[in-house]
Design an enzyme around this catalytic site. Structure first.
Site, PDB file in Angstrom:
ATOM      1  N   CYS A   2       0.835  -1.197   0.000  1.00  0.00           N
ATOM      2  CA  CYS A   2       0.000   0.000   0.000  1.00  0.00           C
ATOM      3  C   CYS A   2       0.874   1.253   0.000  1.00  0.00           C
ATOM      4  O   CYS A   2       1.993   1.254   0.494  1.00  0.00           O
ATOM      5  CB  CYS A   2      -0.960   0.039   1.169  1.00  0.00           C
ATOM      6  SG  CYS A   2      -2.078  -1.364   1.274  1.00  0.00           S
ATOM      7  N   ARG A  27       3.500  -0.171  -5.056  1.00  0.00           N
ATOM      8  CA  ARG A  27       3.227  -0.704  -3.714  1.00  0.00           C
ATOM      9  C   ARG A  27       1.867  -1.391  -3.619  1.00  0.00           C
ATOM     10  O   ARG A  27       1.571  -2.023  -2.600  1.00  0.00           O
ATOM     11  CB  ARG A  27       3.283   0.430  -2.683  1.00  0.00           C
ATOM     12  CG  ARG A  27       4.677   0.874  -2.329  1.00  0.00           C
ATOM     13  CD  ARG A  27       4.647   2.033  -1.361  1.00  0.00           C
ATOM     14  NE  ARG A  27       5.977   2.327  -0.855  1.00  0.00           N
ATOM     15  CZ  ARG A  27       6.470   1.905   0.302  1.00  0.00           C
ATOM     16  NH1 ARG A  27       5.727   1.156   1.085  1.00  0.00           N
ATOM     17  NH2 ARG A  27       7.684   2.213   0.681  1.00  0.00           N
ATOM     18  N   TRP A  74      -2.906  -2.597  -1.732  1.00  0.00           N
ATOM     19  CA  TRP A  74      -2.679  -4.022  -1.929  1.00  0.00           C
ATOM     20  C   TRP A  74      -3.512  -4.719  -0.862  1.00  0.00           C
ATOM     21  O   TRP A  74      -3.292  -4.530   0.331  1.00  0.00           O
ATOM     22  CB  TRP A  74      -1.196  -4.367  -1.775  1.00  0.00           C
ATOM     23  CG  TRP A  74      -0.886  -5.795  -2.094  1.00  0.00           C
ATOM     24  CD1 TRP A  74      -0.624  -6.330  -3.313  1.00  0.00           C
ATOM     25  CD2 TRP A  74      -0.794  -6.883  -1.160  1.00  0.00           C
ATOM     26  NE1 TRP A  74      -0.380  -7.679  -3.210  1.00  0.00           N
ATOM     27  CE2 TRP A  74      -0.483  -8.045  -1.894  1.00  0.00           C
ATOM     28  CE3 TRP A  74      -0.955  -6.977   0.224  1.00  0.00           C
ATOM     29  CZ2 TRP A  74      -0.314  -9.284  -1.303  1.00  0.00           C
ATOM     30  CZ3 TRP A  74      -0.798  -8.225   0.821  1.00  0.00           C
ATOM     31  CH2 TRP A  74      -0.477  -9.356   0.060  1.00  0.00           C
ATOM     32  N   ASN A 100      -1.764   2.123   5.919  1.00  0.00           N
ATOM     33  CA  ASN A 100      -0.917   1.044   5.431  1.00  0.00           C
ATOM     34  C   ASN A 100      -0.509   0.217   6.636  1.00  0.00           C
ATOM     35  O   ASN A 100      -0.067   0.756   7.649  1.00  0.00           O
ATOM     36  CB  ASN A 100       0.321   1.599   4.720  1.00  0.00           C
ATOM     37  CG  ASN A 100       1.256   0.494   4.260  1.00  0.00           C
ATOM     38  OD1 ASN A 100       0.838  -0.641   4.056  1.00  0.00           O
ATOM     39  ND2 ASN A 100       2.529   0.823   4.097  1.00  0.00           N
ATOM     40  N   GLY A 101      -0.659  -1.112   6.545  1.00  0.00           N
ATOM     41  CA  GLY A 101      -0.297  -1.990   7.642  1.00  0.00           C
ATOM     42  C   GLY A 101      -1.408  -2.972   7.950  1.00  0.00           C
ATOM     43  O   GLY A 101      -2.361  -3.126   7.179  1.00  0.00           O
ATOM     44  N   GLU A 478      16.098 -18.284  -8.359  1.00  0.00           N
ATOM     45  CA  GLU A 478      15.737 -16.905  -8.687  1.00  0.00           C
ATOM     46  C   GLU A 478      15.117 -16.803 -10.077  1.00  0.00           C
ATOM     47  O   GLU A 478      14.148 -16.070 -10.288  1.00  0.00           O
ATOM     48  CB  GLU A 478      16.971 -16.003  -8.579  1.00  0.00           C
ATOM     49  CG  GLU A 478      16.768 -14.583  -9.066  1.00  0.00           C
ATOM     50  CD  GLU A 478      15.673 -13.823  -8.328  1.00  0.00           C
ATOM     51  OE1 GLU A 478      15.250 -12.768  -8.840  1.00  0.00           O
ATOM     52  OE2 GLU A 478      15.224 -14.275  -7.250  1.00  0.00           O
ATOM     53  N   LYS A 482      11.385 -15.293 -11.026  1.00  0.00           N
ATOM     54  CA  LYS A 482      11.143 -14.237 -12.003  1.00  0.00           C
ATOM     55  C   LYS A 482      10.077 -14.670 -13.007  1.00  0.00           C
ATOM     56  O   LYS A 482       9.185 -13.884 -13.345  1.00  0.00           O
ATOM     57  CB  LYS A 482      12.436 -13.899 -12.773  1.00  0.00           C
ATOM     58  CG  LYS A 482      13.451 -13.139 -11.991  1.00  0.00           C
ATOM     59  CD  LYS A 482      13.118 -11.664 -11.813  1.00  0.00           C
ATOM     60  CE  LYS A 482      12.401 -11.383 -10.535  1.00  0.00           C
ATOM     61  NZ  LYS A 482      13.024 -11.716  -9.299  1.00  0.00           N
ATOM     62  N   GLU A 485       6.398 -15.092 -11.303  1.00  0.00           N
ATOM     63  CA  GLU A 485       5.711 -13.934 -10.743  1.00  0.00           C
ATOM     64  C   GLU A 485       5.174 -12.982 -11.792  1.00  0.00           C
ATOM     65  O   GLU A 485       4.215 -12.247 -11.516  1.00  0.00           O
ATOM     66  CB  GLU A 485       6.608 -13.193  -9.752  1.00  0.00           C
ATOM     67  CG  GLU A 485       7.793 -12.473 -10.323  1.00  0.00           C
ATOM     68  CD  GLU A 485       8.641 -11.800  -9.235  1.00  0.00           C
ATOM     69  OE1 GLU A 485       8.079 -11.362  -8.222  1.00  0.00           O
ATOM     70  OE2 GLU A 485       9.871 -11.729  -9.417  1.00  0.00           O
ATOM     71  N   HIS A 501      14.673 -37.984  -7.594  1.00  0.00           N
ATOM     72  CA  HIS A 501      14.151 -38.314  -6.273  1.00  0.00           C
ATOM     73  C   HIS A 501      12.699 -37.872  -6.116  1.00  0.00           C
ATOM     74  O   HIS A 501      12.220 -37.734  -4.989  1.00  0.00           O
ATOM     75  CB  HIS A 501      15.032 -37.688  -5.188  1.00  0.00           C
ATOM     76  CG  HIS A 501      16.415 -38.245  -5.157  1.00  0.00           C
ATOM     77  ND1 HIS A 501      16.704 -39.494  -4.662  1.00  0.00           N
ATOM     78  CD2 HIS A 501      17.596 -37.739  -5.611  1.00  0.00           C
ATOM     79  CE1 HIS A 501      18.002 -39.733  -4.782  1.00  0.00           C
ATOM     80  NE2 HIS A 501      18.571 -38.680  -5.364  1.00  0.00           N
ATOM     81  N   LYS A 596       5.428  -4.204  -4.570  1.00  0.00           N
ATOM     82  CA  LYS A 596       6.881  -4.110  -4.520  1.00  0.00           C
ATOM     83  C   LYS A 596       7.429  -4.214  -3.096  1.00  0.00           C
ATOM     84  O   LYS A 596       8.274  -5.048  -2.811  1.00  0.00           O
ATOM     85  CB  LYS A 596       7.323  -2.790  -5.156  1.00  0.00           C
ATOM     86  CG  LYS A 596       8.827  -2.603  -5.225  1.00  0.00           C
ATOM     87  CD  LYS A 596       9.441  -3.591  -6.189  1.00  0.00           C
ATOM     88  CE  LYS A 596      10.923  -3.342  -6.377  1.00  0.00           C
ATOM     89  NZ  LYS A 596      11.535  -4.372  -7.231  1.00  0.00           N
TER      90      LYS A 596
END
Length: 601
Positions: A2, A27, A74, A100-101, A478, A482, A485, A501, A596
């Site tokens: 947010c 955000r 968000w 925000n929170g 990584e 990428k 997402e 395995h 982000k």
């Protein structure tokens, strides 16, 4: 997550707020809204589900106010909708708030104080504003009621609140979530990130946890939890407005991929002494030399950089290293050694999971270092030491240059500590990082080849795998993140030797499997694993380093020092993700369900 903006002054706040929200959309972009209040106490609320552009289309040209707040969301509590979008108002419309929170005890507060109330949303935020209205209705003035509300909230919050009865005031408060006050000539602004308001001021005041602020156009009053007035000087935000623009690029992600060679060179230039040798704060080095173990704590992309850092640090310093996910460490800490040293990796420096670990570690009395991209961020401010990434603002949700920068800074740190320990210099990091930067430029110039591979291998697939061994395994983790997402292809990164395995059962005819080969000691083994996948119908792409390549490999990486191959290997992986997302019609910079800066646990 947010983003919050606010303005109080003598100009029309509308465009200032909207421009600020555009800069903060990274955000959160589930919904957005603004509230404008004029000098006579007349307010207008505009909010809607979706992006900032949708909100802008709803706001009349004539809308105005000299006091205003805005928010881009968000979703945490309540699905994305107009009803759940911020700002939220009290039932009587007197109080309006953005938040925000996460308020952990909102359900209990609702039951205890507001059981007879009517709610327009399913958010935790609305409880805050309805509590404020109730306490004022019970006879308290706004400031007293606001402080009382803050005293009973449990969790994280960054708040901006407007009272129609006092249009000349803007109330602000913070606990755990980031919030700044911007200072201008005859105005103040509020922002979750300095970049949101850099177009109106470069002077900002940091807020600390459990502080409350009352803003007027020309005045600012900061009080701590006990009511003591706090004096704090503004700092100059070292941001260039052009750094946060896309320029001629279609997407921030592509711009940030292209910036990586320059970032490496900037890091090498910054971490030098007067003689041109790599150098780090000697207090950091001294603390690490005393450590019997290094603990790297991070989330997501930063944790993947941490695994590469583990290899660099152990090889060059001979100090054992453990890598831990912040969200796991905070509630299930491992058995620590006697003299641990903690490194926190975070692009934003505001990662809530990492911060709660940092708080614990400081209580235990152990030395801490934050490696971050944002000077003055919470993790930077609260750790004992900071090393900056010098990568410039990273706007795209999918991190690229911050990952590269974290590994490069860890490489510099590893060499300096190793030399200080008296160990033989086995790699000239300054020289080798220059080679990496040159190699990156060569691959960036070969985008057409990578776009072709993305079209061939990833155009329609629902699943994909990256495989590798050693550092190539860390790179695979990584690279898989990428791809998943931003393209929404369900992608996993696996240690190549683990395929048989269990994981190889998932390989079907045509499943894309991308094999990474940059480590000479395991190259033959990875080749064998690639053959196992191919024999079961996998559609195999091989990314191999020059000197380890064979006929038929799909992309050849420039030759790089074995400890730094992950840096070069990530360029084609990032570009594959970019083009796969682009070809599927996704929003590259703002993938669904993500934001982000992860500022809530």
């Amino acid at each position: 997550m947010c983003g919050i903006v606010g303005y109080i002054g003598h100009e029309n706040a509308k465009e200032i707020l909207l421009q600020g929200l555009e800069k903060l959309e990274y955000r959160g972009y589930d919904s957005s809204g603004i509230y404008l209040l004029n000098e006579t106490g007349q307010g207008e609320l505009f909010k809607e589900k979706g992006r900032i552009a949708t909100l802008q289309s709803l706001i009349p040209t004539a809308a105005s106010g000299t006091n205003g707040i805005g928010h881009t969301r968000w979703a945490t509590h309540g699905k994305p909708s107009r009803e759940n979008a911020h700002p939220h108002q009290s039932t009587n419309k007197r109080f309006t708030i953005v938040h925000n929170g996460v308020i952990e005890n909102f359900s209990q507060l609702k039951q205890m104080y507001l059981s007879d109330g009517t709610f327009a949303s399913t958010t935790d935020t609305e409880v805050i504003v309805q509590l404020l209205a109730k306490f004022v209705a019970d006879g308290q003035d706004t400031k007293t009621a606001f402080k009382r509300v803050l005293s009973i909230l449990k969790g994280s919050y960054a708040l901006a609140m407007i009272d129609t009865a006092t249009p000349e005031l803007l109330y602000v408060a913070k606990n755990k979530s980031p919030l700044l006050i911007g200072v201008g000539k005859d105005f103040h602004v509020v922002a979750s990130d300095a970049m949101a308001m850099i177009h109106v001021t470069d002077q900002f005041v940091e807020l600390m946890d459990q502080e409350m602020v009352i803003l007027q156009a020309e005045e600012m009053l900061i009080e701590n939890q006990t009511g003591e007035v706090v004096e704090r000087a503004a700092y100059t935000a070292l941001l260039d407005a052009t750094d946060i623009e896309k320029g001629t690029y279609p997407h921030y992600m592509l711009k940030e991929i292209d910036e990586q060679p320059a970032v490496l060179r900037k890091i090498v230039q910054h971490y030098q002494d007067a003689h041109g040798n790599l150098a780090v704060d000697q207090e950091i080095v001294a603390q690490m030399l005393q450590a019997d173990r290094i603990y790297i704590v991070a989330c997501g992309t930063s944790s993947h950089a941490g695994w590469v850092g583990k290899q660099l640090l152990e090889t060059l310093t001979h100090i054992p290293v453990e890598v831990h996910l912040s969200s796991e460490f905070g509630y299930n800490p491992p058995l620590l050694t006697e003299k641990p040293f903690f490194i926190f990796l975070s692009q934003s420096g505001e990662t809530a999971d990492s911060r709660q670990v940092l708080v614990q570690v400081k209580e235990w009395g152990y030395p801490t270092l934050t490696i971050t991209n944002v000077q003055g961020s919470t993790l930077s401010r609260e750790a004992d030491y900071t090393m900056l990434l010098h990568a410039g603002p990273e706007i795209a949700v999918a991190s690229t240059k911050a990952y590269t920068a974290q590994i490069a800074v860890l490489a510099v740190l590893a060499e300096v500590v190793g030399k200080s320990k008296g160990l033989p210099l086995t790699v000239d990091m300054q020289h080798e990082l220059g080679i990496v930067a040159n190699g990156m430029e060569m691959m960036i110039d070969d985008k057409e080849k990578i776009e072709q591979l993305a079209s061939e291998f990833l155009a329609v697939s629902r699943n994909a795998f990256y495989i590798g061994r050693g550092l190539d395994y860390y790179a695979s983790m990584e690279a898989a993140l990428k791809l998943k997402e931003i393209s929404y292809i369900q992608t996993e990164g696996f240690a190549a030797g683990e395929l048989k395995h269990g994981t190889i059962a998932l390989i079907e005819e045509g499943t894309p499997v991308i094999g990474m080969i940059t480590q000479e000691n395991v190259a033959g083994h990875t080749r064998g694993n690639i053959q196992e996948v191919a024999s079961r119908g996998g559609h195999v792409m091989v990314i191999a380093m020059d000197g380890l390549n064979e006929a038929g490999d799909d992309f050849i990486l420039p030759k790089t020092h074995p400890l730094l191959t992950t840096l070069n290997a990530m360029i084609p992986a990032q570009l594959l993700s970019y083009y796969a997302s682009l070809h599927r019609g996704n929003d590259v910079d703002k993938p669904r369900n993500l934001a982000k800066s992860v500022t809530v646990e």
